[in-house]
Design a protein around this motif. Structure first.
Motif, PDB file in Angstrom:
ATOM      1  N   UNK A   1       3.447  -0.927  10.888  1.00  0.00           N
ATOM      2  CA  UNK A   1       3.398  -1.222   9.454  1.00  0.00           C
ATOM      3  C   UNK A   1       2.868  -2.627   9.192  1.00  0.00           C
ATOM      4  N   UNK A   2       3.281  -3.564  10.019  1.00  0.00           N
ATOM      5  CA  UNK A   2       2.904  -4.965   9.786  1.00  0.00           C
ATOM      6  C   UNK A   2       1.449  -5.225  10.133  1.00  0.00           C
ATOM      7  N   UNK A   3       0.992  -4.668  11.245  1.00  0.00           N
ATOM      8  CA  UNK A   3      -0.348  -5.011  11.739  1.00  0.00           C
ATOM      9  C   UNK A   3      -1.378  -3.913  11.565  1.00  0.00           C
ATOM     10  N   UNK A   4      -0.944  -2.710  11.201  1.00  0.00           N
ATOM     11  CA  UNK A   4      -1.896  -1.606  11.090  1.00  0.00           C
ATOM     12  C   UNK A   4      -2.434  -1.197  12.443  1.00  0.00           C
ATOM     13  N   UNK A   5      -3.389  -0.294  12.424  1.00  0.00           N
ATOM     14  CA  UNK A   5      -3.898   0.250  13.686  1.00  0.00           C
ATOM     15  C   UNK A   5      -5.381  -0.058  13.889  1.00  0.00           C
ATOM     16  N   UNK A   6      -5.966  -0.773  12.944  1.00  0.00           N
ATOM     17  CA  UNK A   6      -7.419  -1.066  13.075  1.00  0.00           C
ATOM     18  C   UNK A   6      -7.648  -2.488  13.549  1.00  0.00           C
TER      19      UNK A   6
ATOM     20  N   UNK B   1       0.849  -1.199   0.000  1.00  0.00           N
ATOM     21  CA  UNK B   1       0.000   0.000   0.000  1.00  0.00           C
ATOM     22  C   UNK B   1       0.882   1.246   0.000  1.00  0.00           C
ATOM     23  N   UNK B   2       1.577   1.473  -1.105  1.00  0.00           N
ATOM     24  CA  UNK B   2       2.513   2.607  -1.130  1.00  0.00           C
ATOM     25  C   UNK B   2       1.821   3.951  -0.941  1.00  0.00           C
TER      26      UNK B   2
ATOM     27  N   UNK C   1       3.456  -0.365   3.935  1.00  0.00           N
ATOM     28  CA  UNK C   1       3.129   1.033   3.678  1.00  0.00           C
ATOM     29  C   UNK C   1       4.421   1.798   3.379  1.00  0.00           C
ATOM     30  N   UNK C   2       4.283   3.018   2.885  1.00  0.00           N
ATOM     31  CA  UNK C   2       5.466   3.838   2.672  1.00  0.00           C
ATOM     32  C   UNK C   2       5.894   4.448   4.015  1.00  0.00           C
TER      33      UNK C   2
ATOM     34  N   UNK D   1      -1.446   6.772   8.187  1.00  0.00           N
ATOM     35  CA  UNK D   1      -1.997   5.822   9.161  1.00  0.00           C
ATOM     36  C   UNK D   1      -1.525   6.158  10.574  1.00  0.00           C
ATOM     37  N   UNK D   2      -0.237   6.391  10.699  1.00  0.00           N
ATOM     38  CA  UNK D   2       0.337   6.633  12.031  1.00  0.00           C
ATOM     39  C   UNK D   2       1.580   7.501  11.916  1.00  0.00           C
ATOM     40  N   UNK D   3       1.839   8.247  12.971  1.00  0.00           N
ATOM     41  CA  UNK D   3       3.052   9.077  13.027  1.00  0.00           C
ATOM     42  C   UNK D   3       3.613   9.012  14.439  1.00  0.00           C
ATOM     43  N   UNK D   4       4.930   8.837  14.522  1.00  0.00           N
ATOM     44  CA  UNK D   4       5.633   8.771  15.812  1.00  0.00           C
ATOM     45  C   UNK D   4       6.601   9.940  15.875  1.00  0.00           C
TER      46      UNK D   4
END
Lengths: 461, 461
Positions: free
Chosen positions: B456-461, B273-274, B319-320, B351-354
């Motif tokens: 990235x591997x599992x996503x957040x949902x 999912x780039x 993801x990118x 999706x996410x930011x750290x």
């Protein structure tokens, strides 16, 4: 973001099922909060440490510095009006470094001076130093496999680094320190005439670290020194291009007759069971090249501060509480042994002892040595520590100085601070006051006071 | 004592009840161990930080240092062969300090020079400086209660210390920083002609701290400066004996027209999912008086290192993944806003930011801003972090630069390191490379890499 104290309700829920009444825990959580607040707002540990490291400085057993340190810590505890402050006699080894050492790599005619310090307990080189070819090894087995014909007349160079991938740096230290402690005699057994050891730190820098070295009986006593990690890297690289590279070092250390010294003890008398004792301690001696800030000035002042905090907060102990400055942890442990011997002969029942000798860094937990039931009881206090970041009870052991008390059934505990920076400074000239964070030091002292309070109030059975 | 990795069996037991297969977790625990081992044995974050702090140094928005920092971090990521490295245009405020400031206490004819720095965004004093009597207050309410007749023509001195009893120093900062941010305008509204503020640190020392100050619209823009905590103590003490004590300061700062600058972005393209993005970031700008080691050089290099670690370990992201050096966190947040605006206009789903912007100290946890279900999912990964001391997921928030992404539904996370030492160095000349522990920095980078991997591997949902 916020990190607030756990609400009392949550604390109570968390300890459901323990043997303590919830009301006791509420009271404890309030008192422990007072301990931390007082340590952080009106603490004295930082100023005590300034005096110990900057007014006294290095204080190896038998030295004038050690005498000053005994006087200073004794005076500090008297000024704080501890119920009793006294000295305990102990004879200690007396090793002196002598003139500043010299060390150099000779790659043919190219001489490179390198930072080097004699290891504690080492003999001197001849007055003109020694110069010889170098055998680099990373283990005792590798050394033995080379055989005496290869090693004879050479300087053995132990160069196995501390493993940086160990999360806890004490594990990395444990995996490398045999090179310093036993390496010189292992080398001597194979015919070496001198021994140099890579400093025990994960840093790459120019600071050589000393530390204790023990000659094995029967092996020739050859001079031994530590070189900085950068020097070790350079020597190793030079040997790869020129195996005939020579190393030179000169040191003039001496082992003098044992000297009289002291443990320093300050106590608050117990109200209910004064004949029972609880100890918090650190060791008062340091290596001669270091101000001994993290090793172990911090442990000493945290121990005094832990008792002082309970005193100023008006806590009346059940048992007699002692802050003990042990002498001679670095090169003999004579203070720890003398303390335990005295306790035994005077029939002083020691319930528990807490040592701080892993630096004055942010406290993360306590090690515990005791029966499973004792460990379980202490671990049940976890919710009282969690608000302060002390999140791991029961991982790790006690400490060297309190170790001899273990034979008397004393529960042994060690303050476990964050270990990441400890070996940056351990046994080296850079172990100075400025490397200690005031808040980290104070949090450690408060953690010890809180644990001492719970041990005294609830016992260990 | 030993602190070993949790056996895989224990890990599996601990995660029973989550949605992930146990085999996945075993694989994850092995991969995360590789991340930590690589960071600690072959990490590059420390050398990157050395370059950013010592080759570039101070890098306030609009300065030549900021330009150099953009070039350096861009080159570093290109040298690491990230899939794409690019700059994002952003206009930033351009404030300059001008000549070194002067500050002094006048107790009658007795002049005591004190360490002082202009607050970021302040106007200059007249060329000869200003000198006036001082009104010391600890709160805005206290100031207002004095009334304009008392304050008019004076210099207001805000002297409420950071509360040392707050365990997390960011809480103490939050409780005091309004004095710096809004104090000057509050003072101006009451008729003051200048404002000085006690530095935001729990230490007592001679290092003045700067930081952003915002003039309220409608209030006169009066010059404002920070003084060291020792100077604040001295001034307060002097005022007690002589209420007519005057303070003098001179500064020549200027607000120049906005300047063009850049966010710096390096990315690894996603395989599945780039068009979906995961960000790790820190801010590239620092205050002009500081090398910006802990604020926020460490966050920048940890972000680059987190992506680099996944790359060198052969991880192919779904993801990118982006390492983002945000410009202008200190005095405008223009970089963070521009980044979020760009993401929105380009329909880049984040999706996410750290963010890492709390110093390069030992990592203890991550803050999470997301839905309860998202938080729960991320917290279920706790057993994978516990072996590395990262023991608290979900306490705390994200970070300033990634904040604007929150409106797009991005899960925001902040690395939470030990906070005890951060404000010793924050916004001050002593925020230098030598204050950063290599291992602590590397553990933070590895923690971010591990979290990025799991997100990235599992996503957040």
């Amino acid at each position: 973001m916020k990190r607030k104290f756990l609400p009392v309700l949550l604390l109570s829920l968390a300890i459901t099922g323990t043997s303590m009444a919830q009301s006791g825990y509420k009271e404890d959580s309030v008192f422990i909060r007072k301990i931390f607040h007082t340590a952080l707002s009106d603490g004295k540990s930082y100023e005590m440490l300034r005096r110990l490291t900057q007014e006294v400085g290095p204080r190896l057993s038998g030295s004038a510095g050690a005498v000053k340190a005994v006087t200073l810590t004794s005076e500090i505890m008297k000024a704080e009006k501890f119920d009793q402050v006294f000295l305990q006699n102990v004879m200690v080894p007396h090793w002196v470094r002598g003139a500043k050492e010299e060390g150099a790599i000779f790659n043919g005619k190219q001489k490179t001076v390198v930072p080097l310090v004699a290891l504690g307990g080492s003999v001197a080189t001849p007055k003109t130093g020694i110069k010889a070819q170098v055998i680099e090894v990373k283990s005792f087995q590798e050394l033995r496999d080379l055989g005496t014909s290869v090693v004879k007349g050479k300087i053995v160079f132990f160069n196995r680094p501390m493993d940086p991938t160990k999360l806890n740096t004490f594990d990395a230290y444990a995996g490398a320190v045999e090179q310093r402690g036993s390496g010189p005699s292992e080398a001597a057994k194979m015919g070496a005439i001198g021994c140099i050891v890579r400093s025990m730190t994960t840093r790459l820098d120019d600071v050589p670290h000393t530390g204790s070295m023990r000659y094995a009986s029967g092996a020739p006593m050859i001079p031994a020194a530590g070189i900085s990690t950068n020097a070790a890297e350079l020597l190793s690289k030079t040997l790869k291009t020129n195996p005939a590279t020579e190393f030179y070092f000169k040191q003039s250390c001496e082992i003098l007759p044992d000297a009289p010294s002291h443990n320093v003890i300050g106590e608050l008398k117990g109200a209910k069971s004064p004949e029972q004792y609880m100890v918090v301690g650190g060791h008062l001696d340091s290596w001669d090249i270091a101000d001994g800030a993290h090793d172990d000035g911090t442990g000493c002042v945290q121990s005094i501060e832990a008792v002082r905090l309970l005193k100023v907060l008006g806590y009346k102990p059940n048992n007699t509480l002692r802050a003990v400055m042990f002498m001679n942890e670095e090169n003999g442990l004579k203070g720890g042994i003398a303390y335990a011997d005295s306790a035994k002969s005077k029939k002083e029942k020691h319930i528990a002892a807490i040592e701080s000798d892993r630096g004055g860094f942010t406290p993360l937990g306590f090690g515990i040595v005791g029966t499973p039931a004792q460990k379980q009881k202490i671990k049940s206090w976890q919710p009282l520590f969690s608000p302060y970041g002390v999140h791991e009870l029961g991982v790790g052991g006690g400490g060297a100085d309190i170790g001899p008390l273990g034979q008397q059934g004393t529960v042994l505990m060690g303050l476990i601070p964050d270990s990441q920076r400890y070996f940056d400074y351990h046994h080296a000239t850079n172990d100075t006051f400025d490397k200690v964070s005031r808040r980290e030091l104070e949090l450690g002292a408060a953690s010890m006071a809180a644990m001492l309070y719970l041990l005294d109030k609830y016992g260990v059975e």
